[in-house]
Design a protein around this motif. Sequence first.
Motif, short mmCIF file in Angstrom:
data_model
loop_
_atom_site.label_atom_id
_atom_site.label_comp_id
_atom_site.label_asym_id
_atom_site.label_seq_id
_atom_site.Cartn_x
_atom_site.Cartn_y
_atom_site.Cartn_z
N GLU A 85 -27.71 -17.17 -16.23
CA GLU A 85 -28.44 -16.46 -15.44
C GLU A 85 -27.49 -15.86 -14.30
N HIS A 86 -26.22 -16.13 -14.39
CA HIS A 86 -25.47 -16.14 -12.97
C HIS A 86 -25.37 -14.56 -12.79
N TYR A 87 -25.44 -14.07 -11.80
CA TYR A 87 -25.45 -12.70 -11.13
C TYR A 87 -24.20 -12.01 -11.94
N VAL A 90 -24.84 -9.98 -14.78
CA VAL A 90 -25.61 -8.73 -14.70
C VAL A 90 -24.67 -7.62 -14.11
N SER A 125 -31.98 -12.06 -7.19
CA SER A 125 -32.00 -10.90 -8.35
C SER A 125 -30.89 -9.72 -8.07
N THR A 129 -33.35 -7.79 -11.84
CA THR A 129 -32.97 -8.79 -12.99
C THR A 129 -32.82 -9.95 -12.14
N THR A 131 -31.61 -13.69 -11.20
CA THR A 131 -30.42 -14.07 -11.16
C THR A 131 -30.27 -15.42 -10.52
#
Length: 678
Positions: A85-87, A90, A125, A129, A131
């Motif tokens: 989930e690390h930014y 994304v 986020s 999304t 993050t």
Amino acid sequence: MKFINFSIVKFSVFLTLGILSAFFIPTSTFLLPFLFFGFLILFVIWIVERKRLQKSIFFGILTYLVFFGIGFVCYQLQLPKFQDEHYSHVLSKGGTSETSLLSLKITEVLKPDRYNHKYLAECISVNKTETTGKILLNIQKDSTSTEYTIDDVLLISEKVISIPKPLNPHQFDYSAYMKKLGVYYQVRSESQAILVFEKGSKTIRGSAESFRNHLIAKLNKSNITDNERSIIQALVLGQRRDIDKELYADYAAAGAVHILAVSGLHVGILFFILKWLFSPLGNLRYGKQLKSIVIIGFLFGFALLAGLSPSVVRAATMFSLFLFAEQLKRPTNSINTLFISYLFLLIINPLWLFHVGFQLSYLAVFFILLIQPKLFRYWYPKNRIIRKVWVIITVSIAAQIGVLPLSLFYFHQFPGLFLLTNIVVLPFLGVLLGFGLLIVLLVSINMLPIWLSEIYNHIVLSLNKFISWVAKQDAFLFQDIHFSEEKVLVSYLFIVATILLWKQHSFHRLMVCLLSICLLIGIFIWDRWEASGNELIVFQKSRNTIIGVKNGDNLLLLKPDTLSETAKNAFPIKGYRTAKQIESYSEQLLPKVFSYNNQNILVLDSLAVYPKTAKIDIILLIQSPRVNLERLIDSLQPKQIIADGNNYKTYVTRWRTTCKQKKLPFYHTGTKGAFILE
């Protein structure tokens, strides 16, 4: 000294090796499944051999490998590529060059620079999304800018960019420093670009920061003067941002920076103050247990208030372990406790291994425990005051031996009067800290008497004057000392080998000591030879032109005018001089045309005057000359064009386009860093 459990020491060594291996040898393979498999095999072997007094060699080897794996995996878990989930994941889908809608929650307030307020933030986020991951937030200073605090949530529409590497050799690498904190990208913004600002949900750390800011605001209203108030804030609250630069430099030169940084020393003093304050609790039923719980609570509360720096957390954890062992009525050894806290903290946060404060704190305490007791036994003064002074001297010497190589590596200086500073200051540090806590407590409830604040102000003022006097003794301050990583490692090998030989004489220890001396001499010779080369360097500095000609250990600095101040100790010359071990330094006016290594160099400044027929190999553009570069290239036929940081960006862009059309190498120091010609 009670028994030292060398297994704890070995586990710590292998855990450290695992973290360092993951740092220096990154891999795309996640080792957690292998670590789980190693745990399973270790458990099976333990079941088979649990009744044996002496375990097999396979059990020992596998145990060490498991601790190595724990260190490796703990560090891997901090890397973005192993955090789903690390930014950054994304951003990689949309491209980091695009503007993104970012929701950021501030987790730490950093010291601002000249142009920006700086924060560490958690990226909640990206483009709606969810993050995770830390990011460096820079908000430009202006008349309308607001200073944010921990737990504030900002909605910003900006580009996420990488943290740039230094553009000059041997300068502090801020991007590498941030990576060691788990921060890989940054955002640059203005106050007007912040779309939404709100107070986020309160965390324990955020509440502590708010309370600390409240106490600082109260202190600001007292009659304690600025410099003295900043010292109280550093001593008691761990807030060093308000300390005057010159005053901080004086403390560094006097070898007293450890007084300003809330560390294990302060926690130790607080520990003994708390033991004395709560000693009456020991008379109650279950009073000893209650006393330990209260002291541990106060220690970690103080650590939280002081910002949870690694050295403070280390000390609070270590003293808590002492109290825990005391309650269990188990004999304990200080070195065992030190390494248990080391293991515990690195498993929680392996990135702490790369913190300077963490390294210096553990080394200082380790060498105090290792050296000071035997050193103290060489002389036992009958006079109590002299005996206390002798304790301070032996502790200071032991700590200085432990941190000296690392201090030289990071700070490149050695305060020769550190003993004098410690002898004078340390006996009063308990008083300073104790009364500082009292003043902060009284000012928080608006009950600080003026006479008490004036007395304390006078005491701290006297301390500052003494520190400034020590710092002015330039003959005892050894600066610009180059100390490489290889020197650090071999120096510690020599120090440990010498201590072991000092504690117990043997032929093998003597041979190891002599070998370490040979290695140390060899490293110094190699380091000197490596720095002995010649080079011409065009440094990168905005609105300035600085050219250095290095010849062995001599540096000639060429400047376009004689009006500018000497650059010997200025950025970026100071770091370069130290790294290259420069002994002789001089300055002279930059000529319009000069030769280096059989290459003719033309310096074209704002006057844009140049010879029409001379043979030129390199053209150096400075001070934004208004010149038709295409005509200049056709006239002189150079092999390369260089533009330094003292040029308008629009001019540089135009020159780069011209050189591309002419298929001529173009080098801009503002983009590629300093230009070096060997």
